[in-house]
Design a protein around this motif. Structure first.
Motif, PDB file in Angstrom:
ATOM      1  N   LYS A   8      73.505  25.084   4.879  1.00 53.90           N
ATOM      2  CA  LYS A   8      73.416  26.463   5.125  1.00 53.90           C
ATOM      3  C   LYS A   8      72.886  26.422   5.771  1.00 53.90           C
ATOM      4  N   CYS A   9      72.268  27.745   6.156  1.00 55.64           N
ATOM      5  CA  CYS A   9      71.780  27.491   8.093  1.00 55.64           C
ATOM      6  C   CYS A   9      70.407  28.171   6.953  1.00 55.64           C
ATOM      7  N   ASP A  10      69.826  27.155   7.728  1.00 54.81           N
ATOM      8  CA  ASP A  10      67.505  27.766   7.455  1.00 54.81           C
ATOM      9  C   ASP A  10      66.911  28.116   8.707  1.00 54.81           C
ATOM     10  N   LEU A  11      67.894  28.567   9.829  1.00 52.96           N
ATOM     11  CA  LEU A  11      67.687  29.060  10.969  1.00 52.96           C
ATOM     12  C   LEU A  11      66.442  27.412  11.354  1.00 52.96           C
ATOM     13  N   CYS A  12      66.484  26.376  10.961  1.00 50.32           N
ATOM     14  CA  CYS A  12      65.923  25.407  11.843  1.00 50.32           C
ATOM     15  C   CYS A  12      64.516  25.257  11.582  1.00 50.32           C
ATOM     16  N   GLY A  13      63.903  26.262  10.670  1.00 50.27           N
ATOM     17  CA  GLY A  13      62.386  25.937  10.343  1.00 50.27           C
ATOM     18  C   GLY A  13      61.879  27.294  11.226  1.00 50.27           C
ATOM     19  N   GLY A  14      62.857  28.219  11.908  1.00 50.09           N
ATOM     20  CA  GLY A  14      62.104  28.925  12.786  1.00 50.09           C
ATOM     21  C   GLY A  14      62.311  28.440  14.277  1.00 50.09           C
ATOM     22  N   ASP A  15      63.534  27.395  14.660  1.00 44.09           N
ATOM     23  CA  ASP A  15      63.696  26.987  15.987  1.00 44.09           C
ATOM     24  C   ASP A  15      64.819  26.286  15.992  1.00 44.09           C
ATOM     25  N   PRO A  16      65.979  27.632  15.602  1.00 48.71           N
ATOM     26  CA  PRO A  16      67.427  27.147  15.733  1.00 48.71           C
ATOM     27  C   PRO A  16      68.314  26.493  16.869  1.00 48.71           C
ATOM     28  N   GLN A  17      68.658  25.436  17.086  1.00 49.02           N
ATOM     29  CA  GLN A  17      68.952  24.794  18.023  1.00 49.02           C
ATOM     30  C   GLN A  17      69.510  25.750  18.707  1.00 49.02           C
ATOM     31  N   CYS A  18      71.260  25.840  17.830  1.00 51.27           N
ATOM     32  CA  CYS A  18      72.504  26.069  17.904  1.00 51.27           C
ATOM     33  C   CYS A  18      72.420  27.673  19.400  1.00 51.27           C
ATOM     34  N   VAL A  19      70.678  28.395  19.090  1.00 51.90           N
ATOM     35  CA  VAL A  19      70.671  28.875  20.413  1.00 51.90           C
ATOM     36  C   VAL A  19      70.310  28.573  21.601  1.00 51.90           C
ATOM     37  N   LYS A  20      69.600  27.906  21.618  1.00 49.97           N
ATOM     38  CA  LYS A  20      69.458  26.360  22.976  1.00 49.97           C
ATOM     39  C   LYS A  20      70.347  25.934  23.015  1.00 49.97           C
ATOM     40  N   MET A  21      71.192  25.685  22.316  1.00 47.86           N
ATOM     41  CA  MET A  21      72.431  25.513  23.086  1.00 47.86           C
ATOM     42  C   MET A  21      73.337  26.661  23.880  1.00 47.86           C
ATOM     43  N   CYS A  22      73.307  27.645  23.026  1.00 54.70           N
ATOM     44  CA  CYS A  22      74.117  28.640  24.124  1.00 54.70           C
ATOM     45  C   CYS A  22      74.153  29.545  25.112  1.00 54.70           C
ATOM     46  N   SER A  23      75.381  28.439  26.237  1.00 55.33           N
ATOM     47  CA  SER A  23      74.969  28.716  27.534  1.00 55.33           C
ATOM     48  C   SER A  23      74.895  29.969  27.833  1.00 55.33           C
ATOM     49  N   TYR A  24      75.889  30.947  27.308  1.00 53.52           N
ATOM     50  CA  TYR A  24      76.386  31.883  27.540  1.00 53.52           C
ATOM     51  C   TYR A  24      75.065  33.127  26.524  1.00 53.52           C
TER      52      TYR A  24
END
Length: 159
Positions: A112-128
């Motif tokens: 379950k997503c927990d927004l990485c405690g406020g530092d979501p890794q998915c956002v960092k890797m989304c190049s687009y």
């Protein structure tokens, strides 16, 4: 006010880097089955949409959790998961109206997503730029953003 993930389906290429970043940050393996974000493919309209926990205002998963392994942080708005308290009943999976909680048989844990405690890794890797982590104006605003994104994505794709 709380921060949340905002999805722009029109920018998603379906590369699934978000899934790999999530699974690696949570379980040290590049395994999309262990990711809290899943890219849904709608081939008939040529659309890919990253899906994850919506951090609901009144989360059904929290209300059905008999051990309080799932709790909502009222300050951040994040629905947190405590693996130590979880008994593996999977009621939370059934309770999620969006289907955004899964179970990993490899990890023997819910995912379950927990927004990485406020530092979501998915956002960092989304190049687009299909994923953004930003302030949401209000609960109603959060719902409107999500609804409009889906309306626009499916409306444009269906033309």
């Amino acid at each position: 006010m709380s921060k949340g993930l905002v999805v722009s389906p029109d920018k998603c290429t379906g590369c699934r880097a978000c899934e790999l970043a999530c699974s690696y940050s949570k379980s040290d393996s590049f395994n999309p089955k262990d990711s809290a974000i899943s890219v849904m493919f709608y081939d008939e309209i040529g659309l890919q949409i990253p899906m994850m926990c919506m951090q609901c205002d009144e989360p059904h998963c929290v209300s059905v959790c008999v051990t309080n392994a799932l709790t909502k942080n009222e300050k951040t708005g994040i629905v947190n998961y405590d693996k130590e308290k979880c008994i593996g009943c999977k009621l939370c999976i059934s309770a999620c109206p969006f289907g955004n909680i899964t179970y990993s048989s490899r990890l023997k844990s819910i995912i379950k997503c927990d927004l990485c405690g406020g530092d979501p890794q998915c956002v960092k890797m989304c190049s687009y730029g299909a994923l953004e982590y930003k302030e949401l104006d209000s609960t109603l605003e959060k719902r409107k953003i999500i609804a409009n994104q889906f309306k626009e994505a499916f409306g444009e794709g269906a033309k």
